[in-house]
Design a protein around this motif. Sequence first.
Motif, mmCIF file in Angstrom:
data_model
loop_
_atom_site.group_PDB
_atom_site.id
_atom_site.type_symbol
_atom_site.label_atom_id
_atom_site.label_comp_id
_atom_site.label_asym_id
_atom_site.label_seq_id
_atom_site.Cartn_x
_atom_site.Cartn_y
_atom_site.Cartn_z
ATOM 1 N N ARG A 154 -8.715 -57.787 -17.822
ATOM 2 C CA ARG A 154 -8.185 -59.116 -17.873
ATOM 3 C C ARG A 154 -6.922 -59.414 -17.763
ATOM 4 N NH1 ARG A 154 -11.806 -61.755 -22.837
ATOM 5 N NH2 ARG A 154 -13.658 -60.813 -22.153
ATOM 6 N N GLU A 205 -18.815 -51.579 -28.684
ATOM 7 C CA GLU A 205 -17.739 -52.540 -28.393
ATOM 8 C C GLU A 205 -16.916 -51.968 -26.933
ATOM 9 O OE1 GLU A 205 -15.481 -52.051 -31.737
ATOM 10 O OE2 GLU A 205 -16.503 -53.673 -32.965
ATOM 11 N N GLU A 229 -26.202 -48.898 -22.525
ATOM 12 C CA GLU A 229 -26.576 -49.614 -23.596
ATOM 13 C C GLU A 229 -27.989 -49.150 -24.345
ATOM 14 O OE1 GLU A 229 -25.599 -51.405 -20.977
ATOM 15 O OE2 GLU A 229 -23.800 -52.151 -21.840
ATOM 16 N N ALA A 278 -18.812 -53.152 -24.222
ATOM 17 C CA ALA A 278 -19.004 -54.371 -23.865
ATOM 18 C C ALA A 278 -17.474 -54.703 -23.351
ATOM 19 C CB ALA A 278 -19.006 -55.240 -25.068
ATOM 20 N N ALA A 279 -16.400 -53.944 -23.494
ATOM 21 C CA ALA A 279 -15.011 -54.178 -23.003
ATOM 22 C C ALA A 279 -15.083 -54.062 -21.669
ATOM 23 C CB ALA A 279 -14.032 -53.443 -23.771
ATOM 24 N N HIS A 280 -15.865 -52.691 -21.138
ATOM 25 C CA HIS A 280 -15.729 -52.290 -19.954
ATOM 26 C C HIS A 280 -16.356 -53.190 -19.018
ATOM 27 C CE1 HIS A 280 -16.042 -49.176 -16.677
ATOM 28 N NE2 HIS A 280 -17.555 -49.399 -16.684
ATOM 29 N N ARG A 281 -17.854 -53.716 -19.396
ATOM 30 C CA ARG A 281 -18.501 -54.564 -18.625
ATOM 31 C C ARG A 281 -17.785 -55.795 -18.615
ATOM 32 N NH1 ARG A 281 -22.812 -52.131 -16.679
ATOM 33 N NH2 ARG A 281 -24.039 -51.349 -18.407
ATOM 34 N N SER A 282 -16.881 -56.451 -19.385
ATOM 35 C CA SER A 282 -16.229 -57.593 -19.155
ATOM 36 C C SER A 282 -14.976 -57.436 -18.061
ATOM 37 C CB SER A 282 -15.606 -58.099 -20.363
ATOM 38 O OG SER A 282 -14.675 -57.456 -20.825
ATOM 39 N N GLY A 283 -14.569 -55.992 -17.778
ATOM 40 C CA GLY A 283 -13.566 -55.815 -16.935
ATOM 41 C C GLY A 283 -12.159 -56.157 -17.263
#
Length: 79
Positions: free
Chosen positions: A79, A69, A47, A72-77
């Motif tokens: 689902r 984006e 980042e 952020a999607a990669h960090r959240s893992g």
Amino acid sequence: MAFVPLLWIGLIGLVIWAVIRLTHSSSAGASGPGRGWGGIEHRETPEEILDRRYASGEIDTDTYTETRERLAAHRSGPR
């Protein structure tokens, strides 16, 4: 005549001090990029790299937003 050896000892000591001082400050990297307090290396996060590249004009707003984006999607893992 007695002061000549003292002069040489002082001169050699000054040279040794200067060499140690110069090599220590360059290897500690206190003022170099990527270094934090006490010479501990600080690695930029993705980042931070993205923010720096956007601020310097290397990438445009669309690329910045899309990449932000994705990160952020990669960090959240998954689902």
